[in-house]
Enzyme design. Sequence first.
Site, PDB file in Angstrom:
ATOM      1  N   ASP A  36       1.168   2.554   3.982  1.00  0.00           N
ATOM      2  CA  ASP A  36       0.233   3.683   3.886  1.00  0.00           C
ATOM      3  C   ASP A  36       0.033   4.521   5.001  1.00  0.00           C
ATOM      4  O   ASP A  36       0.285   5.638   4.881  1.00  0.00           O
ATOM      5  CB  ASP A  36      -1.069   3.147   3.222  1.00  0.00           C
ATOM      6  CG  ASP A  36      -1.960   4.167   2.749  1.00  0.00           C
ATOM      7  OD1 ASP A  36      -1.683   4.916   1.770  1.00  0.00           O
ATOM      8  OD2 ASP A  36      -2.894   4.686   3.523  1.00  0.00           O
ATOM      9  N   ASP A  84       0.643  -1.286   0.261  1.00  0.00           N
ATOM     10  CA  ASP A  84      -0.008  -0.041  -0.013  1.00  0.00           C
ATOM     11  C   ASP A  84       0.847   1.102   0.112  1.00  0.00           C
ATOM     12  O   ASP A  84       1.863   1.440   0.877  1.00  0.00           O
ATOM     13  CB  ASP A  84      -0.872  -0.077   1.230  1.00  0.00           C
ATOM     14  CG  ASP A  84      -2.178   0.720   0.989  1.00  0.00           C
ATOM     15  OD1 ASP A  84      -2.065   2.044   0.485  1.00  0.00           O
ATOM     16  OD2 ASP A  84      -3.290   0.371   1.540  1.00  0.00           O
ATOM     17  N   ARG A 122     -10.857  -3.307   3.204  1.00  0.00           N
ATOM     18  CA  ARG A 122     -10.780  -3.172   1.985  1.00  0.00           C
ATOM     19  C   ARG A 122      -9.604  -3.799   1.164  1.00  0.00           C
ATOM     20  O   ARG A 122      -9.409  -4.159  -0.075  1.00  0.00           O
ATOM     21  CB  ARG A 122     -10.902  -1.588   1.455  1.00  0.00           C
ATOM     22  CG  ARG A 122      -9.837  -0.959   1.875  1.00  0.00           C
ATOM     23  CD  ARG A 122     -10.231   0.788   1.665  1.00  0.00           C
ATOM     24  NE  ARG A 122      -9.035   1.600   1.981  1.00  0.00           N
ATOM     25  CZ  ARG A 122      -9.163   2.328   3.096  1.00  0.00           C
ATOM     26  NH1 ARG A 122      -9.851   2.191   4.214  1.00  0.00           N
ATOM     27  NH2 ARG A 122      -8.093   3.168   3.533  1.00  0.00           N
ATOM     28  N   THR A 124      -6.786   3.613  -2.147  1.00  0.00           N
ATOM     29  CA  THR A 124      -6.385   2.134  -1.975  1.00  0.00           C
ATOM     30  C   THR A 124      -7.797   1.311  -2.352  1.00  0.00           C
ATOM     31  O   THR A 124      -7.368   0.112  -3.080  1.00  0.00           O
ATOM     32  CB  THR A 124      -6.705   2.084  -0.368  1.00  0.00           C
ATOM     33  OG1 THR A 124      -5.277   2.899   0.087  1.00  0.00           O
ATOM     34  CG2 THR A 124      -6.541   0.650   0.168  1.00  0.00           C
ATOM     35  N   HIS A 181      -2.300  11.255  -1.251  1.00  0.00           N
ATOM     36  CA  HIS A 181      -2.598  10.832  -2.899  1.00  0.00           C
ATOM     37  C   HIS A 181      -3.802  10.934  -3.256  1.00  0.00           C
ATOM     38  O   HIS A 181      -4.735  11.328  -2.770  1.00  0.00           O
ATOM     39  CB  HIS A 181      -1.971   9.420  -2.687  1.00  0.00           C
ATOM     40  CG  HIS A 181      -2.653   8.436  -1.688  1.00  0.00           C
ATOM     41  ND1 HIS A 181      -3.872   7.934  -2.161  1.00  0.00           N
ATOM     42  CD2 HIS A 181      -2.393   8.076  -0.617  1.00  0.00           C
ATOM     43  CE1 HIS A 181      -4.269   7.072  -1.192  1.00  0.00           C
ATOM     44  NE2 HIS A 181      -3.306   7.360  -0.004  1.00  0.00           N
ATOM     45  N   ASN A 201     -12.534   5.367  -1.904  1.00  0.00           N
ATOM     46  CA  ASN A 201     -12.635   4.668  -0.426  1.00  0.00           C
ATOM     47  C   ASN A 201     -13.964   4.915  -0.047  1.00  0.00           C
ATOM     48  O   ASN A 201     -14.689   4.259   0.730  1.00  0.00           O
ATOM     49  CB  ASN A 201     -11.660   5.175   0.290  1.00  0.00           C
ATOM     50  CG  ASN A 201     -10.229   4.788   0.202  1.00  0.00           C
ATOM     51  OD1 ASN A 201      -9.854   3.668  -0.641  1.00  0.00           O
ATOM     52  ND2 ASN A 201      -9.071   5.483   0.497  1.00  0.00           N
ATOM     53  N   HIS A 257       1.592   8.247   5.008  1.00  0.00           N
ATOM     54  CA  HIS A 257       0.766   9.270   5.076  1.00  0.00           C
ATOM     55  C   HIS A 257       1.337  10.636   6.136  1.00  0.00           C
ATOM     56  O   HIS A 257       1.313  11.780   6.209  1.00  0.00           O
ATOM     57  CB  HIS A 257      -0.623   9.251   5.637  1.00  0.00           C
ATOM     58  CG  HIS A 257      -1.501   8.924   4.335  1.00  0.00           C
ATOM     59  ND1 HIS A 257      -1.927   9.651   3.364  1.00  0.00           N
ATOM     60  CD2 HIS A 257      -1.962   7.747   4.129  1.00  0.00           C
ATOM     61  CE1 HIS A 257      -2.737   9.040   2.596  1.00  0.00           C
ATOM     62  NE2 HIS A 257      -2.858   7.759   2.890  1.00  0.00           N
ATOM     63  N   LYS A 286      -6.307  -3.602   6.597  1.00  0.00           N
ATOM     64  CA  LYS A 286      -7.357  -2.883   5.794  1.00  0.00           C
ATOM     65  C   LYS A 286      -8.485  -3.676   5.546  1.00  0.00           C
ATOM     66  O   LYS A 286      -8.245  -4.558   4.804  1.00  0.00           O
ATOM     67  CB  LYS A 286      -6.977  -1.711   4.955  1.00  0.00           C
ATOM     68  CG  LYS A 286      -6.213  -0.570   5.365  1.00  0.00           C
ATOM     69  CD  LYS A 286      -5.840   0.017   4.150  1.00  0.00           C
ATOM     70  CE  LYS A 286      -4.852   1.201   4.555  1.00  0.00           C
ATOM     71  NZ  LYS A 286      -4.534   2.069   3.305  1.00  0.00           N
TER      72      LYS A 286
END
Length: 549
Positions: free
Chosen positions: A307, A42, A167, A83, A489, A104, A311, A165
């Site tokens: 990820d 990620d 997802r 993502t 992003h 997302n 961030h 995550k």
Amino acid sequence: MVKKLCTALSLLFVLINPAAAQDKSINNGIERPKLVVGIVVDQMRWDYLYRYFNRYGEGGFKRLLQKGFSFENTFIPYIPTVTAAGHSSLYTGSVPAISGIVGNDWIERETGLKMYCTQDKSVNTVGSTSPQGLMSPKNMLTSTIGDELRLATNFKSRVFGIALKDRGGILPAGHSANAAYWFDDSTGYWISSSYYMAALPQWVNVFNSSRKPDSMLKNDWSLLYPLSTYNQSTADDKPFEKTFDHEKTRTFPHVYANRNTKNYFRLRQSPYGNTLTIDFAMQLLQNEKLGLSGQTDMLCVSLSSTDYIGHKSGPNSLEIEDLYLRLDKDIEKFLNFLDIIVGENNCLVFLSADHGAPQVPDFMKENNLPAGSLRSSELSKELNKLCAQKYTVAANLVQSILEYQVYLDIKKIDSLHLDIADIKKTIINYIKSKPEVVNVFDYADFEKLIMPAQLKEKFANGYFLKRSGDIQFILKPQYTDVLTSGTEHGAMYNYDTHIPLLWYGWKIKPGRSNRETFMTDVAPTIAAILKIQMPNGSVGKVLEEVVGE
């Protein structure tokens, strides 16, 4: 020594599991790998492969680069680069315009309600009492390569997805997956949902009861090597880096021990999140006996901590350099384990990313490079104030701004008998006046839009009528939706769209290509290798360099 140990363990494993010695799966007489493994890192920019190359060991990223095939110019062919869209596109070969995974989060235009990409209130959490398991793949409209593999083998092949995550585990695994697992911050357990099962398998309960997150978080995050060796990073204490949620300082060591909290979110913001994911994946491989059934199985692994940390700290931070050096060791451990379980020549592996990331704006400014930011939340307030003044209404006409798209409250506008065309014109003119913006347009006028065809195609690929916004705006390069620190992003520029794509293992010959390829090419390429139907929404092309004879 490690390689010799792995070879010895592999021989022992073959003696215990004769199926592991087979060179190919039964698969109705069709030669296929015993196991397909997807690794998605990620927020991994393509340049991380080479930025830290001389510091990587021989068994992780270098092993994939030197013994596998690398497509050096792989891009994301749509906007926004986030993502959920990235994970779904890699495994469906599709784009948001077809899969429906436009971000997302989005707003369902028919209901006006905000929707999270894997949200499903019709299911229950399995593995804890928290609401973090109310998830499924139902919002994704297309099949995945895992779905097609299940269909091709009359559901004898088994497919699993894993990520911190939800997802990152759910969308790659697809609709017919045997299971997807993700991490529950409230308990520190791996959980799932009733979409897949009524109760967790016993091996998952055993893994959860070992309380690995607790033991991992007893260790602070210190640099793996002496500070003087980190030549690819800025100084440790920079005001444009964010602090992690549980800390007050932004410097090493990052303190995890002795934190009296039941919230395990801090694990996500540590390199231990990747390690935990790899450890769980290895337990799944062993306990589910993937690759040993005579049919091709599939495991989709997403590494999410890159990820969360990206961030906060940005690409030029000490945190990112140290994180990737640690991740390299995790990947080496995982590849060695695959050698033991199924054998190096029986497993097809690909590694890619869901998106990249831009540099932190203030880092760029510090080095005399153009950059800046525009906060969507502030812009939304400004637009609603503007509309309230012009149209003398108290209600907010802008419902939200998500992924640089303005969602208008259509039902409210209709109920107030306002001219939506005039409202759009007012909003577009205001956004156009912003110095951070290079373009803004109404999707209703998209066909008339004057824009380079390649760029226009990306916006068309990312637009889904029933879920996308009304107005799209584009920021200048290196301008992001942050205030003063950290990075974000989602843009069309190379730092967000240029991702790694490595292939390794079964019948993959070492090599490298600089021709332009896309993340949507992954699924149809796997389909060609396995000799099965590609996913039903696939728009990608087969990568001939890795398909073989």
